[in-house]
Design an enzyme around this catalytic site. Sequence first.
Site, PDB file in Angstrom:
ATOM      1  N   HIS A   1       7.377   1.040   1.222  1.00  0.00           N
ATOM      2  CA  HIS A   1       7.553   2.500   1.478  1.00  0.00           C
ATOM      3  C   HIS A   1       8.154   2.593   2.557  1.00  0.00           C
ATOM      4  CE1 HIS A   1       3.572   1.271  -1.170  1.00  0.00           C
ATOM      5  NE2 HIS A   1       4.983   1.934  -1.665  1.00  0.00           N
TER       6      HIS A   1
ATOM      7  N   HIS B   1       4.346   7.563  -1.419  1.00  0.00           N
ATOM      8  CA  HIS B   1       3.683   6.346  -2.091  1.00  0.00           C
ATOM      9  C   HIS B   1       1.698   6.953  -2.541  1.00  0.00           C
ATOM     10  CE1 HIS B   1       3.763   5.725   1.917  1.00  0.00           C
ATOM     11  NE2 HIS B   1       2.278   5.321   2.212  1.00  0.00           N
TER      12      HIS B   1
ATOM     13  N   HIS C   1       0.590   9.905   0.224  1.00  0.00           N
ATOM     14  CA  HIS C   1       1.509  10.003   1.557  1.00  0.00           C
ATOM     15  C   HIS C   1       2.943  10.060   1.753  1.00  0.00           C
ATOM     16  CE1 HIS C   1       0.397   9.426   5.836  1.00  0.00           C
ATOM     17  NE2 HIS C   1       1.352   8.196   5.302  1.00  0.00           N
TER      18      HIS C   1
END
Length: 439
Positions: A362, A368, A332
Amino acid sequence: MQYLSGFGNEFSSEDLRCPGALPEGQNNPQVCPYGLYAEQLSGSAFTCPRSSNKRSWLYRILPSVRHKPFQAYEQKHLTHNWDEVEPDPNQMRWKPFVVGEKTQDFVDVSHGLYTLCGAGEPKSRNGIAIHIYTCNVSMIDRCLYNSDGDFLIVPQQGKLLILTEFGKILVEPNEICVIQQGMRFSVEVFGHSRGYILEVFGVHFELPDLGPIGANGLANPRDFLTPVAWYEDRRVAGGYTVINKYQGKLFSAKQDFSPYNVVAWHGNYAPYKYNLDNFMVVNCVAFDHADPSIFTVLTAKSLRPGVAIADFVIFPPRWGVADHTFRPPYYHRNCMSEFMGLIKGHYEAKEEGFQPGGGSLHSAMTPHGPDTDCFEKASAAKLVPERVAEGTMAFMFESSLSMAVTRWGLETCSRLDKEYYRCWESLRSHFTPSQRSKH
């Protein structure tokens, strides 16, 4: 411990030792019962719509205005200076934060509260900060209140007895507590304690809209608990220290009485707690993933519809039943910033390096997802109904703001895992252009 049930309700409470302490029919009588002082605590502008207007009336032995002038209070690791170090877009993970052997309470000048990351600033009343707390002794004759925003406290190790002007709250790991702007509180501990704090400026937390989910689900209002009135009429010979967080700085003032002298109160602006086990999970029962927004417990909305300054999201134990689906979180890149913490157990996407008491960040558009081991196992797993995250509670502070990490988070705390990127290094290509994969 006794509590009042409901989220954002209009509550009334009085200490049982003083029946009739609440004035009848009005807020501010010429003379209050028992000779108390009436004091209003406003959590919103007076002119806010009724649906968002927040205020409570407190009836106290002495008013909070009686104190010596505020003076600057030493602080080392609590900050809203987001320019301490250069921006860093890398994936970041921290090993569990350490509770030191040195005596320290929740707001100790050199330990206690540490700012990890954040964005925006309290002067303009728009932004967030994420803090870590580590402490091993109780606050004695000291209290804290936050003029900048609300604290959402997530204990990870050790239960907390939080004294507030509204009463006492006992908060254990797997529960959360929200202390809203301006509310004075002290933290008593029972040994080494550690946890996370999400601070929001300018807005308050509320329950997310349910939309197509309907009337029931996620965090139900009845499961939020607010303390009942409790007071102490205690004078402090050496002086009681009131610590104020104002425009990102700490200040302290002395007074000779306990701030927990509220005999009765009523209103809809009060601290509250919630047990994460009560969250009613909504999940996919066919294929693919529903967005993680279905796990939102509380949200702090921005002025843009559907966009939050901060969401508090959890990943509780649940059933996984999706067919033809890679069930763990997918790879994602997100326009939001995602800070994750782990209260207990093993997070499904990274069972090894992500540990209770640690965290990860993140940043906006930084990729990630699951580590190599998780990907390989989930890709070959037999898709039968299974319990997911059993014995685990991970959470996420998600924000539309682009967060900066403090010098403490990057350098001083020494908990940053500089090898984090290696968990994806061994991902290999499975591309077979001559052969189409089968479900």
